[in-house]
Structures are given as C-alpha cells and as structure tokens.
Write an enzyme that holds these catalytic residues in place. Structure first.
Site, short mmCIF file in Angstrom:
data_model
loop_
_atom_site.label_atom_id
_atom_site.label_comp_id
_atom_site.label_asym_id
_atom_site.label_seq_id
_atom_site.Cartn_x
_atom_site.Cartn_y
_atom_site.Cartn_z
N GLY A 28 -7.75 38.70 -37.66
CA GLY A 28 -7.17 37.71 -38.69
C GLY A 28 -7.25 36.40 -38.45
N ARG A 32 -13.30 42.66 -40.27
CA ARG A 32 -12.91 43.08 -38.85
C ARG A 32 -14.33 44.10 -38.69
NH1 ARG A 32 -7.88 42.26 -36.62
NH2 ARG A 32 -6.34 41.54 -39.33
N ASP A 42 -7.05 39.73 -28.93
CA ASP A 42 -7.56 40.81 -27.97
C ASP A 42 -8.63 42.07 -28.31
OD1 ASP A 42 -5.85 40.79 -26.02
OD2 ASP A 42 -4.25 41.30 -26.81
N THR A 102 -3.77 33.45 -32.63
CA THR A 102 -3.73 34.34 -34.16
C THR A 102 -2.30 33.54 -34.14
OG1 THR A 102 -2.28 36.15 -34.09
CG2 THR A 102 -3.06 35.75 -31.44
N ASP A 137 0.52 35.32 -33.61
CA ASP A 137 1.38 35.79 -33.85
C ASP A 137 1.48 35.66 -32.62
OD1 ASP A 137 1.92 37.81 -35.90
OD2 ASP A 137 0.46 39.00 -35.89
N ASP A 175 0.41 36.65 -29.77
CA ASP A 175 0.83 37.90 -28.92
C ASP A 175 -0.16 37.93 -27.82
OD1 ASP A 175 -0.85 38.33 -30.69
OD2 ASP A 175 0.32 40.05 -31.61
N ARG A 183 3.48 41.88 -36.15
CA ARG A 183 3.81 43.81 -36.46
C ARG A 183 4.14 44.12 -34.86
NH1 ARG A 183 -2.19 45.31 -39.08
NH2 ARG A 183 -2.53 43.07 -38.43
P1 ATP Z 1 -6.03 40.39 -34.65
O1 ATP Z 1 -4.41 39.68 -33.04
O2 ATP Z 1 -5.75 38.64 -35.75
O3 ATP Z 1 -5.08 41.42 -34.84
P2 ATP Z 1 -8.18 41.08 -32.44
O4 ATP Z 1 -8.93 40.16 -32.68
O5 ATP Z 1 -7.28 41.61 -32.07
O6 ATP Z 1 -7.93 39.92 -33.61
P3 ATP Z 1 -9.02 43.43 -33.94
O7 ATP Z 1 -9.50 43.90 -35.04
O8 ATP Z 1 -8.05 44.11 -33.63
O9 ATP Z 1 -8.82 41.56 -33.75
O10 ATP Z 1 -11.22 43.90 -33.28
C1 ATP Z 1 -11.77 42.27 -34.17
C2 ATP Z 1 -13.32 43.22 -33.80
O11 ATP Z 1 -13.41 43.09 -33.16
C3 ATP Z 1 -13.21 44.72 -34.68
O12 ATP Z 1 -13.32 44.41 -36.57
C4 ATP Z 1 -14.22 45.61 -33.93
O13 ATP Z 1 -15.38 45.09 -35.20
C5 ATP Z 1 -13.58 44.62 -32.99
N1 ATP Z 1 -13.57 45.16 -31.46
C6 ATP Z 1 -12.10 45.32 -31.38
N2 ATP Z 1 -11.60 46.34 -30.32
C7 ATP Z 1 -12.98 46.46 -29.77
C8 ATP Z 1 -13.70 47.75 -29.06
N3 ATP Z 1 -12.72 48.23 -27.92
N4 ATP Z 1 -15.04 47.55 -28.52
C9 ATP Z 1 -15.77 47.54 -29.39
N5 ATP Z 1 -15.27 46.24 -30.34
C10 ATP Z 1 -13.82 46.12 -31.14
#
Ligand code: ATP
Length: 331
Positions: free
Chosen positions: A15, A76, A107, A135, A137, A139, A181
């Site tokens: 995000g 994503r 994360d 982020t 959040d 979090d 969330r």
């Molecule tokens: P937000 O807090 O906004 O959700 P985020 O970085 O946690 O941010 P995610 O959608 O969970 O958002 O992760 C971003 C991208 O990282 C995913 O679309 C995916 O391509 C990659 N990713 C997430 N988890 C893994 C994993 N365990 N192994 C490999 N790639 C991953």
C-alpha cells in the site's frame, strides 16, 4: 573497507503511504553522494519481474519531497511469491547490474526482499537488500514508527473536525470508520485527538453496552448533544455499529467511511524527516556491505536491524492510549 555496492534498485511496494517519495529522494540523493548509481523500479516487484525501470539521477527526485503517493507507483505481485517469479526478477537485476535493492513498504515487501536475496545467494550471486517501513497503519513489528502514519492521522483528524462542525450544529451522533484492518493505532490516535466518545479497535474485544452505549449515555447526561464514535475497519462495518446504536439508544447516527482519502495528501514534517533519515541510513547500510537489513525506529532513533530478526519481531499493543481515551471521554 572496499565498497562493493555500485548500482542499486529502489522500489515501493504494497500500500502507498505519504512520505514514500521523500524516502525515494533520500535514497537516490544519498546513493549519488556515495558514488552509487540508482535505478528506479516501477510498480514494486511486478516491475522487477517485468523489467519496468527508470534510471534515476539527482534531478529525477526534485520536487517530490512534498508529494503524497509514490512516483515509482506501487503494486502487489502474486507471481513474485513464486520461485519462478523471483527468478525473472533476478534476471532483471542481472540485466541491470544491480547489486543492491532498497524496498520501501510493509512486512510483505520485506519478506519478498529477503526471499529474493536468498534465491540470489543460492545461485552464487550477491544481492544485498534493505527495507524501509512505510505504511499508514503503523503495524510493522520491528519499528516503533512507520512512514505515513502521522500524515494519515492528520488527514483523518482534519476530516473529522469538519464533520464535527456539522454534527455539533445538528446535535447528531457520528460513526466514522478509519483504516486499520489488523491494527488500531490510527483509530486510537485519531480518537484521542478528536475527543471521540468511543473508539473500537481490533486489538481489544469490545462490549457494545459498556464500550459504546454507556459512554454515549454518560456524555448525554453530562449535557453533550453530539457524539463521535471512531471505528477501525478491522472491527467490522461502521454501518452495523450505527444500526446497533440506533436500535439500543434510539438516536440515528450518520456514518462516514474515510477510506482511501487517508492514504493521500502532502506528507507531514514527521513523515518527511523520518523518510529522509531512513533513506539515508538504508544506503549507508548498503555502502557498508550490511545487506538483509531493515531500517527502523526505536524511541525516535533510527536503528539498523537484521531483516530476519526484524520480521520475527512483534509490537505488543499496550493499553495506555486506550486508558487515556477512556479517562477523557467517560465523564
Ligand atoms: P501493506 O502493509 O501496505 O500491506 P506490504 O508490504 O505488507 O504492505 P504485501 O502485499 O503483503 O504488502 O506485500 C507486498 C508484495 O511483497 C506482495 O505483493 C508480494 O509480491 C511480495 N511478498 C509478500 N510476502 C512475500 C513472501 N512471503 N515471499 C515473497 N514475496 C512476498
């Protein structure tokens, strides 16, 4: 110590959050100052898989420090979670000659970066990755603060203050749904700042009678004629909460879902400053050959953590802010 990192990729993923641009700017400018070339990867890991990149220099990041969103776009990518997808991403890194990646996101973004680095190592290649937490959040377990949170709080507060003017005039009850969330940090900080009658967060199971009905009743008995209930989206629908208030107290609340408006806007001083310091620290880490790291904050200081350890960290939710809210709203 010999500097081995010569060209790095930078991407934003997950995000978007206000302040991501300030982090991108800091990474690019710090890299240039250290003699490291920088390539912008557009659309996060999706872009890394598809070779969607833009060369970056000092002027590519001019006039972006004050802008919300991310000039690199974000996405994503399901494909990146597979070994085959990451193989394609490593192909792009090889093609562009990248020996380091700075990944700005949450994360999931860090897990992706670590998986990519490990896969490179398995092929006998070295790809150093550093994560920057961003982020709205707040979090992310390893960091006390994440880029975007302060701006999102201010945006929500500004919207609710405007709402309050009209609610006060019409002596109404307002139920406002804010983002979050899995985490109630935003709802709680916003709730305290707007003087909410009640705040519902995912970390704390609520009792409708004692946590919503009674605070409204007490406020009414104290002479208050307008009420503000802030609900984190993870708790459930604000419409359902409003319906229950209507059923149990007989007042007719108005519902406002703030939604994605909370993600936008000019980043605050805190977000620009934190992003700039984190971006600087991320490049310093790569220059010092410290890969697989996350740049985080601890009590206002910037810290450099091992990525695997950082991903295992949790941020225990403390009730201190909730107690402040209770003390100030239940009179
Ligand atoms: P937000 O807090 O906004 O959700 P985020 O970085 O946690 O941010 P995610 O959608 O969970 O958002 O992760 C971003 C991208 O990282 C995913 O679309 C995916 O391509 C990659 N990713 C997430 N988890 C893994 C994993 N365990 N192994 C490999 N790639 C991953």
């Amino acid at each position: 110590m010999e500097q081995t990192v010569k060209r790095i990729g930078i991407l934003t993923s997950g995000g978007d959050a206000p302040g991501m641009n300030a982090a991108v700017r800091a990474v690019v400018r710090t890299a240039i100052s250290q003699g490291v070339e920088c390539v912008g990867i557009r659309r996060g890991y999706h872009g890394l898989i598809n070779g969607d990149f833009m060369p970056m220099n000092a002027s590519s990041v001019s006039h972006i420090i004050h802008k919300g969103g991310t000039v690199l776009y974000t996405a994503r990518s399901k494909e990146f979670t597979t070994e085959e997808g990451r193989e394609k991403a490593l192909g792009t890194c090889k093609l562009l000659g990248l020996d380091g990646i700075v990944a700005i996101g949450g994360d999931g973004t860090f897990r992706g970066a670590l998986a990519l680095s490990r896969q490179a190592t398995a092929h006998g290649n070295d790809l150093q990755v550093v994560g920057i937490p961003a982020t709205i959040d707040n979090d992310i377990g390893c960091s006390h603060y994440t880029i975007g949170f302060d701006t999102a709080c201010n945006t929500a507060i500004e919207c609710i203050d405007k709402l309050r003017d009209t609610m006060q005039s019409h002596e109404r009850c307002s139920v406002v749904e804010v983002m979050g969330r899995h985490a109630g940090y935003l709802a709680l900080d916003v709730g305290i700042s707007v003087g909410a009658t009640a705040v519902l967060i995912p970390e704390r199971t609520f009792d409708f009678e004692s946590d919503v009905v009674e605070p409204i009743r007490k406020a009414r008995l104290a002479g208050v004629t307008h009420f503000m209930v802030v609900v984190a989206e993870g708790v459930g629908s604000a419409v359902d909460i409003a319906r229950r208030i209507q059923e149990e107290i007989g007042i007719d609340p108005r519902v406002t879902v703030l939604g994605h408006i909370q993600r936008g806007g000019t980043p605050s001083s805190r977000d620009r400053e934190t992003a700039s310091r984190m971006g600087y620290a991320a490049v310093q880490s790569l220059v010092e050959n410290r890969g697989n790291r996350v740049i985080a904050t601890r009590d206002g200081s910037i810290v450099n953590l091992d990525m695997e350890e950082a991903l295992a960290m949790t941020k225990p939710f403390t009730m201190d802010r909730y107690m402040v809210l209770e003390a100030l709203s239940r009179h």
